[in-house]
Design an enzyme around this catalytic site. Structure first.
Site, PDB file in Angstrom:
ATOM      1  NE  ARG A 253     -14.406  29.566  39.518  1.00  0.00           N
ATOM      2  CZ  ARG A 253     -14.007  29.918  38.208  1.00  0.00           C
ATOM      3  NH1 ARG A 253     -13.329  30.616  37.878  1.00  0.00           N
ATOM      4  NH2 ARG A 253     -13.977  28.891  37.075  1.00  0.00           N
ATOM      5  CD  GLU A 282     -19.229  34.829  39.787  1.00  0.00           C
ATOM      6  OE1 GLU A 282     -19.294  34.027  38.629  1.00  0.00           O
ATOM      7  OE2 GLU A 282     -18.041  34.930  40.310  1.00  0.00           O
ATOM      8  CG  HIS A 301     -16.999  35.029  36.342  1.00  0.00           C
ATOM      9  ND1 HIS A 301     -17.198  33.857  37.014  1.00  0.00           N
ATOM     10  CD2 HIS A 301     -16.040  34.542  35.371  1.00  0.00           C
ATOM     11  CE1 HIS A 301     -16.269  33.119  36.762  1.00  0.00           C
ATOM     12  NE2 HIS A 301     -15.448  33.367  36.068  1.00  0.00           N
TER      13      HIS A 301
HETATM   14  P1  NAP Z   1      -3.380  26.859  36.977  1.00  0.00           P
HETATM   15  O1  NAP Z   1      -2.330  27.163  35.844  1.00  0.00           O
HETATM   16  O2  NAP Z   1      -3.807  25.619  37.126  1.00  0.00           O
HETATM   17  O3  NAP Z   1      -3.089  27.702  38.101  1.00  0.00           O
HETATM   18  C1  NAP Z   1      -3.551  27.368  39.411  1.00  0.00           C
HETATM   19  C2  NAP Z   1      -2.861  27.899  40.410  1.00  0.00           C
HETATM   20  O4  NAP Z   1      -3.640  27.499  41.800  1.00  0.00           O
HETATM   21  C3  NAP Z   1      -1.314  27.570  40.871  1.00  0.00           C
HETATM   22  O5  NAP Z   1      -0.548  28.363  41.177  1.00  0.00           O
HETATM   23  C4  NAP Z   1      -1.638  26.173  41.647  1.00  0.00           C
HETATM   24  O6  NAP Z   1      -0.426  25.962  42.396  1.00  0.00           O
HETATM   25  C5  NAP Z   1      -2.570  26.938  42.541  1.00  0.00           C
HETATM   26  N1  NAP Z   1      -3.237  26.061  43.569  1.00  0.00           N
HETATM   27  C6  NAP Z   1      -3.886  25.025  43.295  1.00  0.00           C
HETATM   28  N2  NAP Z   1      -4.309  24.274  44.008  1.00  0.00           N
HETATM   29  C7  NAP Z   1      -3.881  24.981  45.361  1.00  0.00           C
HETATM   30  C8  NAP Z   1      -3.987  24.732  46.584  1.00  0.00           C
HETATM   31  N3  NAP Z   1      -4.405  23.654  47.335  1.00  0.00           N
HETATM   32  N4  NAP Z   1      -3.311  25.783  47.432  1.00  0.00           N
HETATM   33  C9  NAP Z   1      -2.600  26.664  47.124  1.00  0.00           C
HETATM   34  N5  NAP Z   1      -2.574  27.005  45.616  1.00  0.00           N
HETATM   35  C10 NAP Z   1      -3.265  25.895  44.929  1.00  0.00           C
HETATM   36  O7  NAP Z   1      -4.757  27.634  36.423  1.00  0.00           O
HETATM   37  P2  NAP Z   1      -4.817  28.852  35.343  1.00  0.00           P
HETATM   38  O8  NAP Z   1      -5.141  28.686  34.091  1.00  0.00           O
HETATM   39  O9  NAP Z   1      -3.846  29.942  35.836  1.00  0.00           O
HETATM   40  O10 NAP Z   1      -6.465  29.478  36.088  1.00  0.00           O
HETATM   41  C11 NAP Z   1      -6.351  29.780  37.644  1.00  0.00           C
HETATM   42  C12 NAP Z   1      -7.696  30.164  38.074  1.00  0.00           C
HETATM   43  O11 NAP Z   1      -8.129  31.225  37.544  1.00  0.00           O
HETATM   44  C13 NAP Z   1      -8.761  29.011  37.646  1.00  0.00           C
HETATM   45  O12 NAP Z   1      -8.717  27.976  38.269  1.00  0.00           O
HETATM   46  C14 NAP Z   1     -10.176  30.014  37.575  1.00  0.00           C
HETATM   47  O13 NAP Z   1     -10.639  29.548  38.747  1.00  0.00           O
HETATM   48  C15 NAP Z   1      -9.522  31.332  37.457  1.00  0.00           C
HETATM   49  N6  NAP Z   1      -9.996  31.764  36.132  1.00  0.00           N
HETATM   50  C16 NAP Z   1     -10.963  32.805  36.332  1.00  0.00           C
HETATM   51  C17 NAP Z   1     -11.343  33.552  35.055  1.00  0.00           C
HETATM   52  C18 NAP Z   1     -12.486  34.652  34.984  1.00  0.00           C
HETATM   53  O14 NAP Z   1     -13.064  34.851  33.963  1.00  0.00           O
HETATM   54  N7  NAP Z   1     -12.278  35.389  35.811  1.00  0.00           N
HETATM   55  C19 NAP Z   1     -10.862  33.010  33.956  1.00  0.00           C
HETATM   56  C20 NAP Z   1      -9.917  31.903  33.683  1.00  0.00           C
HETATM   57  C21 NAP Z   1      -9.667  31.324  34.909  1.00  0.00           C
HETATM   58  P3  NAP Z   1       0.478  24.644  41.865  1.00  0.00           P
HETATM   59  O15 NAP Z   1       1.238  25.356  40.927  1.00  0.00           O
HETATM   60  O16 NAP Z   1       1.232  24.383  43.197  1.00  0.00           O
HETATM   61  O17 NAP Z   1      -0.500  23.610  41.494  1.00  0.00           O
HETATM   62  C1  GLV Z   2     -13.536  31.046  33.939  1.00  0.00           C
HETATM   63  O1  GLV Z   2     -13.756  31.352  35.264  1.00  0.00           O
HETATM   64  C2  GLV Z   2     -12.837  29.818  33.849  1.00  0.00           C
HETATM   65  O2  GLV Z   2     -12.445  29.012  34.894  1.00  0.00           O
HETATM   66  O3  GLV Z   2     -12.230  29.512  32.885  1.00  0.00           O
END
Ligand code: NAP
Ligand code: GLV
Length: 344
Positions: A253, A282, A301
């Site tokens: 993000r 954005e 994005h």
């Molecule tokens: P996920 O598996 O839940 O991973 C989230 C990560 O963030 C984990 O490593 C988690 O650590 C960490 N985290 C959460 N709260 C935290 C905190 N307070 N301090 C430090 N680290 C923290 O999620 P994911 O599916 O990989 O997705 C991750 C992020 O990518 C989403 O939240 C979204 O914002 C972004 N995203 C962007 C796109 C795009 O289009 N660019 C698409 C999809 C996702 P823990 O393991 O310790 O909880």
């Molecule tokens: C996209 O940014 C998502 O969080 O799925």
């Protein structure tokens, strides 16, 4: 005060049939046709077909009498909206991230929140790695050089970039997407190090503190969720720890990075470049300084933007919505505590 989105047009599916007897739901962006028709079998659906997302006041207006809201990360779901939507029984976010939603407010009202974990992991990791390759091998700069007439001959010193094999990738946040990026980096012969809040081991990945990761990495890739603790996790101090040749990639993000500090670092040449799919604002303003750096690639994005993934996301978002409307447990629920008996 915000006004209705200009240019909004009525279209088939734009309005719920008033007398279907089906539960009314509002969908704030169009869905793939097959997914929409599945939803329409079980709900009276109004879909927002405007050029952009509904404004806050439009969203309030459209959700006033619905039991389900299918939102995107562009919609703010907060106490104001919930106060205006007394019948709302479920919010389904068509995204894995849910920083656009006040989860505590939903939970307090015992409204479940759905999201789309897992189905977008590989597509988003691909896009992150596309940015790794595009920044380190200067793809956009190279194409621009052709357009500017600078490709005269094969030149041994032209457009030299970073060799990925043998370089170090630092993954910040070893969740689903972070791990998928780590796997890709290993396949490219990179050494992978990672920092995570709750370190869970991964084969071939060395877990280190954030400062050490920033100092050692040739490419830093961000994958933490946006929560209060991760706002500006990467600021001036952290950027100063990076190698002057290192590249920062952000597909998490925008607000995880202090964008003004990033512009300063790029201007000063204290880091080698950046690849950004997400921005603090954005869409990015056309005069944003980040758009002027040749070593900074900015994307709109599109991390999850493949046909297959967007269909899977919409399917899961609709599954969550329909489960919530039927009073059933959501297949992917962010706040499962809403299903626990209320504390007395
Ligand atoms: P996920 O598996 O839940 O991973 C989230 C990560 O963030 C984990 O490593 C988690 O650590 C960490 N985290 C959460 N709260 C935290 C905190 N307070 N301090 C430090 N680290 C923290 O999620 P994911 O599916 O990989 O997705 C991750 C992020 O990518 C989403 O939240 C979204 O914002 C972004 N995203 C962007 C796109 C795009 O289009 N660019 C698409 C999809 C996702 P823990 O393991 O310790 O909880
Ligand atoms: C996209 O940014 C998502 O969080 O799925």
């Amino acid at each position: 005060m915000d006004s209705p989105t200009p240019g909004r047009t009525e279209a088939p599916g734009d309005r719920a049939a008033p007398d279907t007897g089906l539960p009314p739901v509002f969908v704030s962006r169009p869905l793939p046709a097959a997914v929409l028709s599945r939803l329409e079998k079980s709900a009276a659906v109004e879909v927002w077909n405007g050029d952009g997302p509904p404004s806050a006041s439009e969203l309030r207006e459209r959700t006033r009498h619905v039991v389900g809201l299918l939102a995107t990360s562009a919609d703010r779901v907060d106490a104001d909206l919930l106060d205006a939507s007394p019948d709302l029984a479920v919010v389904s976010n068509n995204a894995v991230g849910y920083d656009n939603v006040d989860v505590a407010e939903l939970t307090r009202r015992r409204i479940p929140l759905g999201n789309t974990p897992g189905v977008l992991t590989e597509a988003t990791a691909d896009l992150a790695f596309a940015l790794v390759l595009a920044t380190t091998r200067r793809l956009v700069e190279a194409r621009d050089a052709i357009l500017a007439g600078q490709w005269k001959t094969w030149d041994p010193a032209f457009m030299l970039g970073m060799e990925l094999s043998g370089s170090t990738l630092g993954v910040v946040g070893l969740g689903r997407i972070g791990r998928a990026v780590a796997r890709r980096a290993a396949a490219f012969g990179m050494n992978v190090i990672a920092w995570s809040r709750s370190p869970q081991p991964m084969d071939g990945v060395e877990l280190v503190e954030l400062d050490e990761l920033l100092a050692r990495s040739d490419v830093v890739s961000l994958h933490v969720s946006l929560v209060s603790e991760t706002v500006h996790l990467i600021g001036a101090e952290q950027l100063a720890l990076m190698k002057p040749t290192a590249v920062l990639v952000n597909t998490a993000r925008g607000a995880v990075v202090d964008q003004a500090a990033l512009s300063d670092a790029l201007r000063a040449g204290s880091i080698g470049g950046a690849g950004l799919d997400v921005l603090e604002q954005e869409p990015i303003a056309p005069d944003d300084p980040l758009l002027a750096f040749t070593n900074c690639i900015v994307l709109p994005h599109i991390g999850s933007a493949t046909v297959v993934t967007r269909t899977r996301m919409a399917d899961l978002a609709v599954d969550n919505l329909l489960a919530g409307v039927a009073g059933e447990r959501l297949p992917a629920c962010v706040n499962p505590e809403v299903y626990e008996p209320p504390a007395i």
